[in-house]
Design a protein around this motif. Structure first.
Motif, mmCIF file in Angstrom:
data_model
loop_
_atom_site.group_PDB
_atom_site.id
_atom_site.type_symbol
_atom_site.label_atom_id
_atom_site.label_comp_id
_atom_site.label_asym_id
_atom_site.label_seq_id
_atom_site.Cartn_x
_atom_site.Cartn_y
_atom_site.Cartn_z
ATOM 1 N N ARG A 52 5.691 -4.571 10.376
ATOM 2 C CA ARG A 52 5.373 -3.530 9.390
ATOM 3 C C ARG A 52 5.914 -3.886 8.011
ATOM 4 N NH1 ARG A 52 6.631 0.193 13.980
ATOM 5 N NH2 ARG A 52 4.621 0.957 14.684
ATOM 6 N N LYS A 53 7.124 -4.427 7.963
ATOM 7 C CA LYS A 53 7.721 -4.813 6.680
ATOM 8 C C LYS A 53 6.866 -5.863 5.984
ATOM 9 C CE LYS A 53 12.633 -3.934 7.316
ATOM 10 N NZ LYS A 53 13.972 -4.552 7.439
ATOM 11 N N GLY A 54 6.257 -6.730 6.764
ATOM 12 C CA GLY A 54 5.448 -7.798 6.196
ATOM 13 C C GLY A 54 4.230 -7.307 5.444
ATOM 14 N N ILE A 55 3.757 -6.105 5.762
ATOM 15 C CA ILE A 55 2.564 -5.589 5.082
ATOM 16 C C ILE A 55 2.879 -4.413 4.161
ATOM 17 C CG2 ILE A 55 0.957 -6.400 6.843
ATOM 18 C CD1 ILE A 55 0.866 -3.463 7.836
ATOM 19 N N LEU A 56 4.135 -4.073 4.015
ATOM 20 C CA LEU A 56 4.525 -2.923 3.219
ATOM 21 C C LEU A 56 4.092 -3.042 1.764
ATOM 22 C CD1 LEU A 56 5.934 -0.208 3.088
ATOM 23 C CD2 LEU A 56 8.103 -1.422 2.776
ATOM 24 N N GLU A 57 4.345 -4.162 1.140
ATOM 25 C CA GLU A 57 3.976 -4.369 -0.266
ATOM 26 C C GLU A 57 2.468 -4.189 -0.458
ATOM 27 O OE1 GLU A 57 4.080 -8.318 -2.866
ATOM 28 O OE2 GLU A 57 6.090 -7.550 -2.410
ATOM 29 N N PHE A 58 1.688 -4.770 0.436
ATOM 30 C CA PHE A 58 0.233 -4.657 0.384
ATOM 31 C C PHE A 58 -0.191 -3.191 0.485
ATOM 32 C CE2 PHE A 58 -3.817 -5.112 3.032
ATOM 33 C CZ PHE A 58 -4.641 -5.313 1.945
ATOM 34 N N CYS A 59 0.395 -2.456 1.427
ATOM 35 C CA CYS A 59 0.037 -1.048 1.612
ATOM 36 C C CYS A 59 0.427 -0.205 0.404
ATOM 37 C CB CYS A 59 0.696 -0.494 2.871
ATOM 38 S SG CYS A 59 0.026 -1.201 4.392
ATOM 39 N N ILE A 60 1.573 -0.447 -0.158
ATOM 40 C CA ILE A 60 2.015 0.305 -1.339
ATOM 41 C C ILE A 60 1.073 0.050 -2.510
ATOM 42 C CG2 ILE A 60 3.828 0.424 -3.105
ATOM 43 C CD1 ILE A 60 5.843 0.112 -0.768
ATOM 44 N N LEU A 61 0.734 -1.195 -2.753
ATOM 45 C CA LEU A 61 -0.195 -1.507 -3.838
ATOM 46 C C LEU A 61 -1.553 -0.853 -3.597
ATOM 47 C CD1 LEU A 61 0.721 -5.240 -4.453
ATOM 48 C CD2 LEU A 61 1.136 -3.328 -6.015
ATOM 49 N N GLN A 62 -1.997 -0.833 -2.358
ATOM 50 C CA GLN A 62 -3.275 -0.207 -2.029
ATOM 51 C C GLN A 62 -3.241 1.293 -2.323
ATOM 52 O OE1 GLN A 62 -6.222 -1.670 -1.101
ATOM 53 N NE2 GLN A 62 -6.985 0.387 -1.441
ATOM 54 N N ILE A 63 -2.173 1.952 -1.961
ATOM 55 C CA ILE A 63 -2.035 3.389 -2.228
ATOM 56 C C ILE A 63 -2.069 3.645 -3.732
ATOM 57 C CG2 ILE A 63 -0.450 5.356 -2.108
ATOM 58 C CD1 ILE A 63 0.456 4.193 0.663
ATOM 59 N N VAL A 93 0.296 7.891 -8.705
ATOM 60 C CA VAL A 93 0.885 8.427 -7.468
ATOM 61 C C VAL A 93 2.402 8.509 -7.594
ATOM 62 C CG1 VAL A 93 0.975 6.169 -6.322
ATOM 63 C CG2 VAL A 93 0.874 8.225 -4.946
ATOM 64 N N TYR A 94 2.916 9.572 -7.031
ATOM 65 C CA TYR A 94 4.339 9.867 -7.013
ATOM 66 C C TYR A 94 4.951 9.232 -5.765
ATOM 67 C CZ TYR A 94 8.452 13.015 -7.164
ATOM 68 O OH TYR A 94 9.712 13.534 -7.219
ATOM 69 N N ALA A 95 6.196 8.789 -5.839
ATOM 70 C CA ALA A 95 6.833 8.068 -4.731
ATOM 71 C C ALA A 95 6.840 8.868 -3.432
ATOM 72 C CB ALA A 95 8.245 7.653 -5.119
ATOM 73 N N SER A 96 7.096 10.162 -3.498
ATOM 74 C CA SER A 96 7.135 10.938 -2.248
ATOM 75 C C SER A 96 5.756 10.995 -1.589
ATOM 76 C CB SER A 96 7.681 12.348 -2.482
ATOM 77 O OG SER A 96 6.789 13.111 -3.255
ATOM 78 N N THR A 97 4.693 10.939 -2.381
ATOM 79 C CA THR A 97 3.344 10.898 -1.826
ATOM 80 C C THR A 97 3.132 9.587 -1.078
ATOM 81 O OG1 THR A 97 2.567 12.278 -3.645
ATOM 82 C CG2 THR A 97 0.885 11.078 -2.400
ATOM 83 N N MET A 98 3.648 8.497 -1.640
ATOM 84 C CA MET A 98 3.570 7.194 -0.958
ATOM 85 C C MET A 98 4.300 7.252 0.371
ATOM 86 S SD MET A 98 4.247 4.333 -3.861
ATOM 87 C CE MET A 98 4.422 5.059 -5.479
ATOM 88 N N VAL A 104 11.859 4.218 4.216
ATOM 89 C CA VAL A 104 12.758 5.210 3.634
ATOM 90 C C VAL A 104 12.868 4.958 2.139
ATOM 91 C CG1 VAL A 104 14.071 5.567 5.762
ATOM 92 C CG2 VAL A 104 14.776 3.784 4.157
ATOM 93 N N GLU A 105 13.359 5.964 1.421
ATOM 94 C CA GLU A 105 13.490 5.840 -0.027
ATOM 95 C C GLU A 105 14.304 4.616 -0.415
ATOM 96 O OE1 GLU A 105 14.873 9.419 -1.889
ATOM 97 O OE2 GLU A 105 13.308 10.615 -0.973
ATOM 98 N N GLY A 106 15.319 4.304 0.372
ATOM 99 C CA GLY A 106 16.178 3.162 0.081
ATOM 100 C C GLY A 106 15.454 1.831 0.162
ATOM 101 N N THR A 107 14.315 1.800 0.815
ATOM 102 C CA THR A 107 13.469 0.607 0.871
ATOM 103 C C THR A 107 12.383 0.676 -0.196
ATOM 104 O OG1 THR A 107 13.813 0.426 3.255
ATOM 105 C CG2 THR A 107 11.915 -0.744 2.340
ATOM 106 N N LEU A 108 11.805 1.866 -0.384
ATOM 107 C CA LEU A 108 10.674 2.022 -1.290
ATOM 108 C C LEU A 108 11.049 1.789 -2.748
ATOM 109 C CD1 LEU A 108 7.703 2.758 -1.741
ATOM 110 C CD2 LEU A 108 8.418 5.158 -1.886
ATOM 111 N N TYR A 109 12.097 2.422 -3.228
ATOM 112 C CA TYR A 109 12.415 2.343 -4.647
ATOM 113 C C TYR A 109 12.766 0.926 -5.114
ATOM 114 C CZ TYR A 109 11.880 7.340 -5.122
ATOM 115 O OH TYR A 109 11.354 8.605 -5.153
ATOM 116 N N PRO A 110 13.555 0.160 -4.367
ATOM 117 C CA PRO A 110 13.780 -1.227 -4.801
ATOM 118 C C PRO A 110 12.491 -2.052 -4.814
ATOM 119 C CG PRO A 110 15.465 -0.575 -3.231
ATOM 120 C CD PRO A 110 14.432 0.517 -3.247
ATOM 121 N N LEU A 111 11.592 -1.793 -3.862
ATOM 122 C CA LEU A 111 10.318 -2.510 -3.829
ATOM 123 C C LEU A 111 9.470 -2.133 -5.041
ATOM 124 C CD1 LEU A 111 8.292 -4.405 -2.558
ATOM 125 C CD2 LEU A 111 7.658 -2.588 -0.988
#
Length: 113
Positions: free
Chosen positions: A11-22, A28-33, A45-52
């Protein structure tokens, strides 16, 4: 090897791709992501999302703007830059190729005689 760890790593391997797609769909607001990723069973979690998000912004793929909120402090809304749109298009090509390759391995076609 632990199966849960293997799932997390996939899942971590595709996280960046999914975030960019959203984000590609519009501001878009971070909590919506977080909500969309969680509903798709890509736990983050927020601790992973915000640094990314910061890393993607620093790479020039994202921008953001502050929007006043009637119910609290201003909110940061993310958008793709032109560079981010190009990067996402390249990731789509890579994803399509990878998906085809994995399907070929996991669902091999039997040769016709």
């Amino acid at each position: 090897m632990d199966i849960e760890n293997a799932k997390v790593q996939m899942r971590k391997g595709i996280l960046e791709f999914c975030i960019l797609q959203i984000i590609s769909r519009g501001e878009v607001y971070a909590s919506t992501m977080l909500t969309e990723l969680t509903s798709a069973k890509i736990m983050v979690v927020e601790g992973t999302l915000y640094p990314l998000l910061t890393r993607l912004k620093n790479a020039g793929f994202l921008d953001y703007k502050w929007v006043e909120s009637a119910s609290g402090p201003p909110r940061k809304y993310y958008v793709l830059t032109e560079k981010g749109e190009t990067f996402l298009a390249e990731l789509h090509g890579t994803w399509d190729d990878l998906q085809g390759s994995v399907s070929q391995i996991t669902h091999p076609q039997t040769p016709q005689a």
